[in-house]
Enzyme design. Structure first.
Site, PDB file in Angstrom:
ATOM      1  N   ALA A 140      99.641  54.113  22.075  1.00  0.00           N
ATOM      2  CA  ALA A 140     100.317  55.363  21.700  1.00  0.00           C
ATOM      3  C   ALA A 140     101.818  55.282  21.943  1.00  0.00           C
ATOM      4  CB  ALA A 140      99.723  56.521  22.490  1.00  0.00           C
ATOM      5  N   GLY A 170     104.096  53.764  19.793  1.00  0.00           N
ATOM      6  CA  GLY A 170     104.892  53.598  18.570  1.00  0.00           C
ATOM      7  C   GLY A 170     105.670  54.854  18.218  1.00  0.00           C
ATOM      8  N   ARG A 230     106.950  57.138   9.962  1.00  0.00           N
ATOM      9  CA  ARG A 230     106.576  57.766   8.685  1.00  0.00           C
ATOM     10  C   ARG A 230     106.216  59.241   8.825  1.00  0.00           C
ATOM     11  NH1 ARG A 230     102.395  53.099   7.063  1.00  0.00           N
ATOM     12  NH2 ARG A 230     102.613  52.654   9.285  1.00  0.00           N
ATOM     13  N   THR A 278     101.419  45.769  18.407  1.00  0.00           N
ATOM     14  CA  THR A 278     100.153  46.215  18.999  1.00  0.00           C
ATOM     15  C   THR A 278      99.639  45.250  20.077  1.00  0.00           C
ATOM     16  OG1 THR A 278      99.030  45.239  17.087  1.00  0.00           O
ATOM     17  CG2 THR A 278      99.375  47.611  17.037  1.00  0.00           C
ATOM     18  N   ASP A 290      96.660  56.869  16.750  1.00  0.00           N
ATOM     19  CA  ASP A 290      96.784  57.591  15.482  1.00  0.00           C
ATOM     20  C   ASP A 290      95.475  57.600  14.695  1.00  0.00           C
ATOM     21  OD1 ASP A 290      96.751  54.957  14.685  1.00  0.00           O
ATOM     22  OD2 ASP A 290      98.548  55.078  13.443  1.00  0.00           O
ATOM     23  N   ASN A 340      90.811  46.198   8.593  1.00  0.00           N
ATOM     24  CA  ASN A 340      90.802  46.370  10.042  1.00  0.00           C
ATOM     25  C   ASN A 340      91.064  47.840  10.379  1.00  0.00           C
ATOM     26  OD1 ASN A 340      91.250  46.195  12.827  1.00  0.00           O
ATOM     27  ND2 ASN A 340      93.382  45.527  12.552  1.00  0.00           N
ATOM     28  N   LYS A 373      96.287  94.758  27.819  1.00  0.00           N
ATOM     29  CA  LYS A 373      96.925  93.615  28.478  1.00  0.00           C
ATOM     30  C   LYS A 373      96.539  93.616  29.950  1.00  0.00           C
ATOM     31  CE  LYS A 373     100.410  92.688  31.016  1.00  0.00           C
ATOM     32  NZ  LYS A 373     101.611  93.121  31.722  1.00  0.00           N
ATOM     33  N   TYR A 412      97.663 101.951  24.049  1.00  0.00           N
ATOM     34  CA  TYR A 412      98.095 100.787  24.830  1.00  0.00           C
ATOM     35  C   TYR A 412      97.618 100.931  26.275  1.00  0.00           C
ATOM     36  CZ  TYR A 412     100.793  97.525  27.567  1.00  0.00           C
ATOM     37  OH  TYR A 412     101.136  96.528  28.447  1.00  0.00           O
ATOM     38  N   ARG A 462     102.169 119.799  30.580  1.00  0.00           N
ATOM     39  CA  ARG A 462     102.923 120.075  29.355  1.00  0.00           C
ATOM     40  C   ARG A 462     103.300 121.552  29.360  1.00  0.00           C
ATOM     41  NH1 ARG A 462      98.091 122.119  26.613  1.00  0.00           N
ATOM     42  NH2 ARG A 462      96.494 120.508  26.521  1.00  0.00           N
TER      43      ARG A 462
HETATM   44  C1  UD1 Z   1      97.492  48.530  12.626  1.00  0.00           C
HETATM   45  C2  UD1 Z   1      96.885  47.133  12.511  1.00  0.00           C
HETATM   46  C3  UD1 Z   1      96.236  47.001  11.122  1.00  0.00           C
HETATM   47  C4  UD1 Z   1      95.198  48.081  10.949  1.00  0.00           C
HETATM   48  C5  UD1 Z   1      95.778  49.470  11.210  1.00  0.00           C
HETATM   49  C6  UD1 Z   1      94.681  50.489  11.289  1.00  0.00           C
HETATM   50  C7  UD1 Z   1      98.160  45.516  13.810  1.00  0.00           C
HETATM   51  C8  UD1 Z   1      99.220  44.491  13.797  1.00  0.00           C
HETATM   52  N1  UD1 Z   1      97.923  46.129  12.659  1.00  0.00           N
HETATM   53  O1  UD1 Z   1      98.519  48.624  11.645  1.00  0.00           O
HETATM   54  O2  UD1 Z   1      95.639  45.724  10.982  1.00  0.00           O
HETATM   55  O3  UD1 Z   1      94.660  48.002   9.655  1.00  0.00           O
HETATM   56  O4  UD1 Z   1      96.473  49.517  12.477  1.00  0.00           O
HETATM   57  O5  UD1 Z   1      95.181  51.808  11.372  1.00  0.00           O
HETATM   58  O6  UD1 Z   1      97.580  45.731  14.835  1.00  0.00           O
HETATM   59  N2  UD1 Z   1     101.682  50.860  18.828  1.00  0.00           N
HETATM   60  C9  UD1 Z   1     102.135  50.712  20.117  1.00  0.00           C
HETATM   61  N3  UD1 Z   1     103.116  49.803  20.359  1.00  0.00           N
HETATM   62  C10 UD1 Z   1     103.645  49.025  19.380  1.00  0.00           C
HETATM   63  C11 UD1 Z   1     103.168  49.189  18.072  1.00  0.00           C
HETATM   64  C12 UD1 Z   1     102.185  50.111  17.822  1.00  0.00           C
HETATM   65  O7  UD1 Z   1     101.683  51.384  21.030  1.00  0.00           O
HETATM   66  O8  UD1 Z   1     104.521  48.217  19.700  1.00  0.00           O
HETATM   67  C13 UD1 Z   1     100.642  51.876  18.569  1.00  0.00           C
HETATM   68  C14 UD1 Z   1     101.118  52.982  17.663  1.00  0.00           C
HETATM   69  O9  UD1 Z   1     101.634  54.060  18.423  1.00  0.00           O
HETATM   70  C15 UD1 Z   1      99.850  53.375  16.918  1.00  0.00           C
HETATM   71  C16 UD1 Z   1      99.014  52.110  16.932  1.00  0.00           C
HETATM   72  O10 UD1 Z   1      99.567  51.252  17.899  1.00  0.00           O
HETATM   73  O11 UD1 Z   1      99.147  54.413  17.572  1.00  0.00           O
HETATM   74  C17 UD1 Z   1      99.004  51.402  15.582  1.00  0.00           C
HETATM   75  O12 UD1 Z   1     100.330  51.073  15.222  1.00  0.00           O
HETATM   76  P1  UD1 Z   1     100.837  51.192  13.743  1.00  0.00           P
HETATM   77  O13 UD1 Z   1     102.263  50.816  13.705  1.00  0.00           O
HETATM   78  O14 UD1 Z   1     100.451  52.479  13.157  1.00  0.00           O
HETATM   79  O15 UD1 Z   1      99.988  49.996  13.074  1.00  0.00           O
HETATM   80  P2  UD1 Z   1      99.604  49.824  11.572  1.00  0.00           P
HETATM   81  O16 UD1 Z   1     100.765  49.303  10.837  1.00  0.00           O
HETATM   82  O17 UD1 Z   1      98.968  51.058  11.074  1.00  0.00           O
HETATM   83 CA    CA Z   2      98.610  53.127  11.906  1.00  0.00          CA
END
Ligand code: UD1
Ligand code: CA
Length: 451
Positions: free
Chosen positions: A8, A10, A14, A77, A100, A165, A346, A361, A435
């Protein structure tokens, strides 16, 4: 032992948001909250959430429910998983989930742990009509999973692959941390990919396999707000169907908004455009008419709620509320009460069988049983600086349009004459009238009209 790592950290570029992606709500609960709830239902002992961007918000929300690992900077990741050092040396299996992916169900997590018993690695995959931006699952001639290739690194042939994946993996924990040491960042994004572990495990001769998740939507990743709306739609349908299978009538499920943790009893009927939020609990045989909004409300059996708002408050068995009423801030309406049109309560208690039917009230008050509150009554609880309480005892009758200037106590079976502004307490059985007396001017009406 069962462990979990939730990624979590990232940025969620987007989403185009100041809010961390995993804190965006689906059915009024942050995505990360849904994932942690699912893990808890599977008795996962250690949960490590990897935080980075917006770490403070995530920690403030999840509090001590989980452990945290900080990833800064965010180098992919695989790099994120490396930060979960709390699990290094642990026995058993670790499931890795993306923050996510809020729709993942406990049954699927449980199945992944189950399947991984005989493997070093299980990757959860799904089959899509078009693999979109997901990593592709490359299998060898024998059908074994050979590697995962990110869409950005795919050859045109690999892009044709429909099996993707989901981002969810289950590993033997010790082998996971051994494998992480071998991940490199020589790819299109110069990141450390968790997905590279598939090839690394194969080279080491460790047994891996893919577990195909039947409903690809369950494992969808939310990357932008269009995905967020899709996830919301899927989860709303699941929640509503669960209640319907449990014996709740939902007249129009498309337009009924129930949060994941709400409980509802049998034979309750919910009309359209109703919101039931957070930890709201509803009993059996309750009717909730259109446009009602309940948050952390506790509603007993046989209650009817009509177009009303109830927040952090309780309604007892057999009572009715509304239309257009508002109960808030720890109000407790007891049994067989009638709260009618345009009434606000309340932080007040309203005893069994008491009635308050119109335009009133009641704030910071303690009302006993069998009290009748006339139309337009106001408890005057605030002098601009301090709040004061009003007490009304059993069987009292409050005439229409009375003001009760708090602090004031109205005794048992006491009567307040309509239109009184009550500043002093009234003893049991007495009447309070405050009154000016009416006077009559004979003939003045006709005289005035002819002028
Ligand atoms: C990733 C997978 C992809 C898969 C997809 C599924 C990798 C390289 N790619 O891609 O194969 O199909 O998920 O939804 O694993 N995060 C971190 N630190 C980082 C990068 C990401 O904690 O340095 C977390 C993000 O917050 C997110 C999750 O990892 O919750 C996935 O990262 P995201 O950048 O969304 O990966 P995808 O490009 O979707
Ligand atoms: Ca993702």
């Amino acid at each position: 032992m069962k462990s979990a790592i939730v990624l979590a950290a990232g940025k969620g570029t987007r989403m185009k948001s100041a809010l961390n992606k995993v804190m965006h709500p689906v059915c009024n609960k942050p995505m990360i909250g849904h994932i942690v709830s699912a893990l808890k239902k599977c008795d996962v002992e250690k949960i490590v959430v990897v935080v980075g961007h917006g770490a403070e918000d995530v920690k403030e929300y999840l509090k001590d429910d989980v452990m945290y690992a900080l990833q800064s900077p965010q180098l992919g990741t695989g790099h994120a998983v490396m930060q979960a050092s709390q699990l290094e040396g642990s026995d058993g299996d670790t499931i890795i989930l993306c923050g996510d992916g809020p729709l993942i169900q406990p049954e699927t997590i449980q199945k992944a742990f189950e399947e991984n018993k005989e493997y070093s690695l299980t990757v959860l995959t799904s089959v899509l009509p078009d693999g979109e931006r997901y990593g592709r699952i490359v299998r060898d001639a024998a059908g074994n999973v050979e590697k995962i290739v990110e869409a950005k690194d795919c050859t045109p042939e690999e892009l044709e692959i429909k099996e993707i994946n989901t981002g969810i993996f289950c590993f033997k924990t010790k082998e996971l941390f051994e494998g992480l040491k071998e991940i490199r960042n020589d790819n299109a994004q110069s990141e450390y990919y968790i997905t590279d572990l598939v090839e690394i495990f194969n080279k080491k001769g460790l047994k891996g396999h893919a577990m195909i998740v039947d409903d690809p939507e369950e494992t969808m990743g939310v990357n932008d707000r269009v995905d967020l709306a899709k996830a919301q739609k899927w989860m709303k349908r699941r929640i509503n169907e669960r209640h319907m299978y449990n014996g709740v009538t939902i007249i129009d499920p498309e337009h009924t908004y129930i949060d994941a943790d709400v409980e509802i009893g049998q034979d309750t009927v919910i009309y359209p455009n109703v919101f039931l939020q957070e930890h709201t609990r509803i009993g059996n045989n309750v009717t909730i008419l259109p446009n009602s909004f309940l948050r952390n409300a506790e509603i007993a059996d046989d209650v009817t709620i009509d177009s009303s708002k109830i927040v952090e408050s309780k309604v007892g068995k057999g009572s009715t509320v509304g239309p257009m009423s508002h109960l808030r801030n720890q109000t407790e309406i007891c049994e067989n009460c009638r709260i009618g049109n345009f009434v606000e309560f309340k932080n007040s208690h309203f005893g069994n069988g008491s009635k308050c039917a119109h335009l009133t009230y009641i704030g910071d008050s303690d009302f006993g049983e069998r009290i009748n509150v006339g139309c337009g009554v106001v408890t005057v609880n605030y002098d601009g600086k301090h709040k004061f309480r009003t007490t009304v005892k059993d069987g009292a009758f409050i005439g229409s349009n009375c003001n009760l200037i708090a602090p004031v106590t109205i005794g048992e079976n006491a009567l307040l004459a309509a239109g009184s502004t009550i500043t002093d307490s009234v003893q049991d059985g007495d009447m309070g009238i405050a009154r000016s007396r009416q006077s009559i001017k004979p003939g003045f009406g006709t005289k005035y009209k002819n002028k």
